[in-house]
Design an enzyme around this catalytic site. Structure first.
Site, PDB file in Angstrom:
ATOM      1  N   GLY A  21       2.849  32.818  -1.740  1.00 12.37           N
ATOM      2  CA  GLY A  21       2.303  33.548  -2.897  1.00 12.37           C
ATOM      3  C   GLY A  21       1.975  34.872  -2.501  1.00 12.37           C
ATOM      4  N   ASP A 149     -11.720  26.115  -4.304  1.00 16.09           N
ATOM      5  CA  ASP A 149     -10.558  26.196  -4.933  1.00 16.09           C
ATOM      6  C   ASP A 149      -9.912  24.900  -5.123  1.00 16.09           C
ATOM      7  OD1 ASP A 149      -8.773  27.747  -6.382  1.00 16.09           O
ATOM      8  OD2 ASP A 149      -7.596  28.360  -4.746  1.00 16.09           O
TER       9      ASP A 149
END
Length: 433
Positions: A21, A149
């Site tokens: 990412g 998260d």
């Protein structure tokens, strides 16, 4: 980084890139010392970071601290639901300047992948999923750690049905005597579609109930689709101000008390949510499957509760009669497999020179994926990227830009800025704008 490269000293040989990412990437590697496969997570070098990362209030020293914190947090959590940390290196060596964490390699799929494959889960599966996550959260919260998260792409299900909680990179310590990494000048941590309101507004870096809110979003999605949909701003506003539609309205098969639990986990005030992960686990117990429950042949979340010591099926297919998958809820007419097949057909049409026909095929495939698999689906993002790429290559640059911007705006609330498909979209935009 290429297949066959090694770390300094030659201990780890890289076999395949598993994903990545905006801040890092993960590789499958072979530990030459012990002859085993491992997962190696890298922090990208400073010049490789995306604009969204540097624009979120993080400088590179912050990211290094966050990366080291992740290694320390995962190593401190002695729980089967957290991948084991085997090694790490935070000091660049010669030409090899990357910091890395070596972890146990978990063979399985993320919950995001499972949602794509099966569309939804049955009540018993959701209870088993959430109970396992609660077990991890109880241990983490006992150590004053808040994950912040939790989302489908950070929950891995292995072949035996065990759930692993991934990515403690933005976890915080709630002990007031310990310096926090997140400052008020930095962007809100977490992913919009799963972030608790109090974290979104920075009223608090996070409390135990913040993780329960995120878990509630995951449970809701498993049974009834995303809590809220729309653009990033619309989803953010909804999580801050709107009351979610009760889960039993979305899915009447959800038992009353389980529906009340999920709805309570999504309340705006942390003090009105369940008191902790142990309470949620206790309220889930009555929905765990009985011994005669038959789970799926793959990704059987019920296995650890129904038959934990049953040998796994052999990989050569000679295991004998496997478990029968349960009925899934409202399986869509459009599936991940049909979208993938459609994209291959569109690409073949493109390669024959029939540009307009290929664009029409890709557009129809994308619309079907949006309608049936929904925007958070990994397959939908893949179809969107393919359609936008075809638009660009056909010379329809403004249309391609519009599609890529819509993809980023509508997908980011559910998968985060670090998603690999969004990373590709950003790269294409940088190249053509």
């Amino acid at each position: 980084m290429q297949v066959g490269d090694k770390t300094p000293g030659g201990r780890y040989t890289f076999l395949d890139r598993l994903g990545g990412g905006g801040m890092g990437e993960v590789w499958l590697a072979r530990d030459e010392q012990f002859g085993r496969t491992v997962a190696v997570k890298f922090l990208l070098e400073e010049h490789q970071l995306t604009k969204s990362t540097s624009g979120g209030g993080w400088d590179y020293q912050n990211l290094e601290q966050r990366f080291l914190r992740e290694a320390e947090v995962m190593a401190s959590l002695d729980h089967p639901g957290v991948p084991m940390v085997l090694d790490w290196s935070m000091e660049p060596c010669g030409d090899f300047k990357r910091r890395y964490i070596v972890m146990q390699h978990v063979e399985g799929g993320t919950l995001e992948y499972i949602f794509d494959k099966f569309h939804s889960l049955v009540v018993e599966e959701v209870a088993c999923l959430a109970a396992q996550v609660c077990s991890v959260l109880a241990v983490a919260h006992d150590k004053n750690l808040i994950h912040r998260d939790l989302k489908p792409s950070n929950l891995m299900v292995d072949r035996s049905g065990l759930v692993r909680v991934l990515d403690f990179g933005i976890a915080i310590l709630t002990d007031p005597n310990i310096t926090r990494l997140t400052r008020s000048s930095q962007a809100s941590p977490g992913t919009t579609g799963y972030m608790a309101p109090e974290v979104r507004t920075l009223k608090t870096p996070g409390v135990e109930e913040s993780d329960l809110y995120s878990l509630g979003c995951v449970m809701y999605e498993a049974l009834g689709g995303p809590v809220f949909s729309g653009t990033s701003d619309e989803v953010t506003a909804a999580h801050l101000k709107e009351t979610p539609e009760p889960i039993r309205v979305r899915n009447p098969t959800v038992p009353e008390k389980l529906g009340e639990l999920i709805d309570q986990m999504l309340l705006k005030d942390p003090g009105e949510r369940p008191s902790g992960a142990r309470e949620v686990y206790g309220r889930l117990r009555s929905y765990l499957p009985r011994q005669d429950f038959r789970g799926r042949e793959s990704f059987d979340l019920t296995r650890p509760f129904v038959d934990p010591w049953c040998p796994l099926p052999r990989s050569d297919g000679r295991s004998g009669g496997g478990r029968m998958p349960p009925q899934v809820i409202a399986k869509p007419q459009v599936t991940s497999s049909s979208v993938a097949a459609g994209l291959r057909a569109a690409q073949e049409t493109w390669e024959t020179g029939r540009t307009e026909d290929a664009l029409m095929q890709a557009k129809q495939i994308l619309q079907g994926a949006k309608d049936h698999l929904k925007i958070p689906s990994r397959v939908t993002r893949k179809a969107w990227l393919a359609y936008a790429t075809m638009l660009r290559d056909s010379g329809s640059v403004p249309e391609a830009v519009a599609e890529l911007r819509a993809m980023l705006e509508q997908s980011a609330p559910f998968v985060g800025e670090e998603d690999s498909h969004l990373g590709q979209a950003k790269k294409i935009l940088r190249d053509i704008e």
